[in-house]
Design an enzyme around this catalytic site. Structure first.
Site, PDB file in Angstrom:
ATOM      1  N   ASP A  56      33.267  -3.033 -36.475  1.00 49.47           N
ATOM      2  CA  ASP A  56      33.513  -2.946 -35.038  1.00 49.47           C
ATOM      3  C   ASP A  56      34.517  -4.015 -34.630  1.00 49.47           C
ATOM      4  O   ASP A  56      34.742  -4.975 -35.363  1.00 49.47           O
ATOM      5  CB  ASP A  56      32.201  -3.105 -34.256  1.00 49.47           C
ATOM      6  N   ASP A  80      35.587  -6.699 -31.676  1.00 49.28           N
ATOM      7  CA  ASP A  80      35.218  -7.395 -30.449  1.00 49.28           C
ATOM      8  C   ASP A  80      36.454  -8.098 -29.912  1.00 49.28           C
ATOM      9  O   ASP A  80      37.310  -8.541 -30.670  1.00 49.28           O
ATOM     10  CB  ASP A  80      34.131  -8.436 -30.737  1.00 49.28           C
ATOM     11  N   ASP A 113      28.959 -18.894 -34.746  1.00 47.82           N
ATOM     12  CA  ASP A 113      28.046 -19.360 -35.799  1.00 47.82           C
ATOM     13  C   ASP A 113      28.731 -19.943 -37.040  1.00 47.82           C
ATOM     14  O   ASP A 113      28.424 -21.060 -37.451  1.00 47.82           O
ATOM     15  CB  ASP A 113      27.054 -18.240 -36.183  1.00 47.82           C
TER      16      ASP A 113
HETATM   17  P1  ATP Z   1      29.271  -7.721 -38.843  1.00 45.56           P
HETATM   18  O1  ATP Z   1      30.591  -7.455 -39.475  1.00 45.56           O
HETATM   19  O2  ATP Z   1      28.181  -7.518 -39.812  1.00 45.56           O
HETATM   20  O3  ATP Z   1      29.102  -7.029 -37.543  1.00 45.56           O
HETATM   21  P2  ATP Z   1      29.813 -10.037 -37.266  1.00 45.56           P
HETATM   22  O4  ATP Z   1      30.070 -11.464 -37.647  1.00 45.56           O
HETATM   23  O5  ATP Z   1      30.945  -9.294 -36.649  1.00 45.56           O
HETATM   24  O6  ATP Z   1      29.257  -9.303 -38.551  1.00 45.56           O
HETATM   25  P3  ATP Z   1      28.414  -9.479 -34.847  1.00 45.56           P
HETATM   26  O7  ATP Z   1      26.946  -9.436 -34.602  1.00 45.56           O
HETATM   27  O8  ATP Z   1      29.222  -8.260 -34.648  1.00 45.56           O
HETATM   28  O9  ATP Z   1      28.571 -10.017 -36.331  1.00 45.56           O
HETATM   29  O10 ATP Z   1      28.956 -10.677 -33.962  1.00 45.56           O
HETATM   30  C1  ATP Z   1      30.330 -10.822 -33.568  1.00 45.56           C
HETATM   31  C2  ATP Z   1      30.702 -12.295 -33.487  1.00 45.56           C
HETATM   32  O11 ATP Z   1      29.898 -12.973 -32.513  1.00 45.56           O
HETATM   33  C3  ATP Z   1      30.465 -13.083 -34.775  1.00 45.56           C
HETATM   34  O12 ATP Z   1      31.535 -12.976 -35.664  1.00 45.56           O
HETATM   35  C4  ATP Z   1      30.301 -14.493 -34.261  1.00 45.56           C
HETATM   36  O13 ATP Z   1      31.535 -15.088 -33.965  1.00 45.56           O
HETATM   37  C5  ATP Z   1      29.557 -14.286 -32.948  1.00 45.56           C
HETATM   38  N1  ATP Z   1      28.094 -14.363 -33.106  1.00 45.56           N
HETATM   39  C6  ATP Z   1      27.247 -13.351 -33.352  1.00 45.56           C
HETATM   40  N2  ATP Z   1      25.983 -13.758 -33.418  1.00 45.56           N
HETATM   41  C7  ATP Z   1      26.002 -15.083 -33.200  1.00 45.56           C
HETATM   42  C8  ATP Z   1      25.020 -16.112 -33.114  1.00 45.56           C
HETATM   43  N3  ATP Z   1      23.731 -15.824 -33.318  1.00 45.56           N
HETATM   44  N4  ATP Z   1      25.418 -17.379 -32.856  1.00 45.56           N
HETATM   45  C9  ATP Z   1      26.725 -17.660 -32.662  1.00 45.56           C
HETATM   46  N5  ATP Z   1      27.696 -16.760 -32.723  1.00 45.56           N
HETATM   47  C10 ATP Z   1      27.367 -15.479 -32.987  1.00 45.56           C
HETATM   48 MG    MG Z   2      30.803  -7.296 -35.816  1.00 46.59          MG
END
Ligand code: ATP
Ligand code: MG
Length: 455
Positions: free
Chosen positions: A74, A76, A156
């Site tokens: 996805d 963002d 994170d």
């Molecule tokens: P995936 O590819 O599996 O979706 P992701 O890192 O993109 O992994 P998301 O849940 O889509 O995970 O989160 C998007 C972004 O938001 C992360 O890359 C991170 O920068 C931030 N983020 C998400 N969860 C947290 C958290 N618990 N604490 C701090 N930052 C977070």
């Molecule tokens: Mg993501």
């Protein structure tokens, strides 16, 4: 007032390895990511924001994934525009979330999450306005807008704090994320113990992302997990489930679950698994289900969360089924009660959404029907819309040693066989007819004794 201000300054979180506030700007020549690798919808959003005079970047997992040549799940977007300003720019958009107000912008089937740069508030002792729960250090609200640099620091992991600006094709790197990614390291931004206390879900993400991305969790980020593992129990089940679902469907479920157990993180996470994984038969079945799911994902096949959850809870159902039958209930009604029981128990702790219930129950209630190999029943079962899922489930039961493999083999042969061969394959009806006729209304699948639970 002044005291409070000084307090605030000196209590700022230690962000020792973070390089000041200026990002390292990485030009296209060095990273090679082109705007056409970004989804058209995300591009429309960043361009729309830029034309309106705002900053707009693709952020987080998508940039990280593109850098390691994976296809992002996805996209963002992060911006300095506030939610209302974003809302006004895009016709098909809406503000969602209370704790964390973001805007969903829709184009066709796709939805892009747009969040405004936010600051991480430091914990201030005795400050009633602090947005952190004082005792636990857990973040309760996260809605203070801030600069882009602050937005990077509240994320994170360093590899998740990367911002891609599609117009200039630049990556803005605030926390050495690109270097860590090159070194194969997953590193928490700031002091890991403190960041885990703020949000225990980050421990789960650490394990999940390390497995998914093939990164090594930095030793300093790994160290506090053992001691803080139990804090996951304070997190609402619905949030845990979002992460667990991602973990189980990441294509690296076996590795992730093994890692969770090593880190002592599985307790309270998958409360039922605590028990199941401790019974050899249950463990074999669950790990087999995870391995099959990983395999399917690797082959580009679809996986349904409901099937996986049905597998995770199966031995829970079996135990209850046995118990209820031991209390004198007939097999099929006992199975239905056992299914309800297993679902109710997990709902309190694991929050598996109700939308999966129907499929899970169908898969479970098909199981005793596979034991019936006489008359018209096998033909009817073949026509069942969930036959394939039920059959795959049966094969796993065989492979894990719960039922005879011969039963699965019979069904494999039966599907391949010609009509002639099929009628020769039918087995003598093992259902006592007298008892069958006595029964009143038939529930689906009701007509024969169930396959002995955990036989
Ligand atoms: P995936 O590819 O599996 O979706 P992701 O890192 O993109 O992994 P998301 O849940 O889509 O995970 O989160 C998007 C972004 O938001 C992360 O890359 C991170 O920068 C931030 N983020 C998400 N969860 C947290 C958290 N618990 N604490 C701090 N930052 C977070
Ligand atoms: Mg993501």
């Amino acid at each position: 007032m002044i005291r409070k201000f000084l307090h605030r300054i000196f209590q700022r979180p230690a962000l020792s390895h973070v390089e000041g506030k200026a990002p390292r700007i990485i030009p296209f020549k060095q990273h090679g990511i082109t705007p056409d690798q970004i989804s058209p919808c995300a591009l429309k959003v960043t361009e729309g924001l830029r034309h309106a005079g705002f900053k707009a970047f693709v952020v987080g997992g998508a940039v990280r994934d593109l850098l390691i040549k994976r296809e992002p799940k996805d996209f963002d977007v992060a911006t300095d525009a506030e939610p209302e300003e974003v809302r006004k720019l895009f016709r098909r958009s809406r503000i969602i979330g209370r704790r964390f107000r973001i805007v969903h912008v829709m184009c066709g089937q796709e939805t892009i999450e747009v969040s405004t740069f936010r600051a991480m508030q430091p914990v201030v002792e005795g400050d009633d306005n602090s947005n952190t729960d004082e005792e636990s250090g857990r973040i309760l609200s996260d809605n203070v807008f801030g600069s882009q640099a602050e937005d990077a620091l509240r994320r994170d992991f360093t590899v998740n704090a990367l911002y891609y600006e599609p117009h200039k094709m630049e990556i803005w790197d605030y926390c050495h994320g690109v270097a860590d990614l090159k070194a194969g390291l997953l590193r928490v931004i700031g002091d890991p113990a403190r960041r885990y206390r703020e949000d225990p879900v980050r421990m789960l993400r650490a394990v999940r992302l390390a497995a998914k991305l093939g990164l090594k969790l930095d030793p300093a980020s790994r160290k506090p997990i053992h001691a803080l593992a139990e804090r996951l129990q304070d997190v609402p089940p619905a949030r845990i489930l979002v992460e667990m679902e991602k973990l189980l469907l990441s294509g690296h479920a076996v590795q992730s679950v093994e890692e969770l157990r090593r880190e002592n993180l599985h307790h309270g996470l998958l409360p039922l698994l605590d028990v199941i994984l401790e019974q050899p038969m249950g463990e074999r079945f669950v790990m087999l289900a995870l391995a099959k799911t990983d395999e399917r994902i690797a082959q580009g096949k679809s996986v349904t969360p409901a099937y996986l959850f049905a597998a995770l809870l199966w031995h829970e159902v079996l135990t209850a089924w046995d118990k209820i039958q031991a209390g004198g209930e007939r097999p099929i009604p006992a199975l239905h009660q056992a299914m309800e029981q297993a679902l109710d128990t997990q709902r309190e702790t694991l929050a598996i959404p109700r939308r999966y219930d129907v499929t899970m129950k169908e898969i479970w209630s098909l199981q005793p029907r596979f034991a019936q190999r006489g008359g018209q029943r096998p033909f009817r079962l073949l026509e069942h819309p969930r036959f394939r899922a039920g059959y795959d489930f049966l094969l796993m039961r065989g492979e894990s040693g719960e039922v005879d493999v011969e039963l699965g083999q019979w069904w494999s042969d039966f599907q391949e066989a010609s009509d002639d061969q099929r009628s020769r394959m039918l087995l003598a009806d093992d259902v006592p007819k007298k008892r069958r006729r006595k029964r009143k209304p038939k529930a689906p699948g009701e007509s024969a004794p169930a396959q002995g639970a955990a036989s």
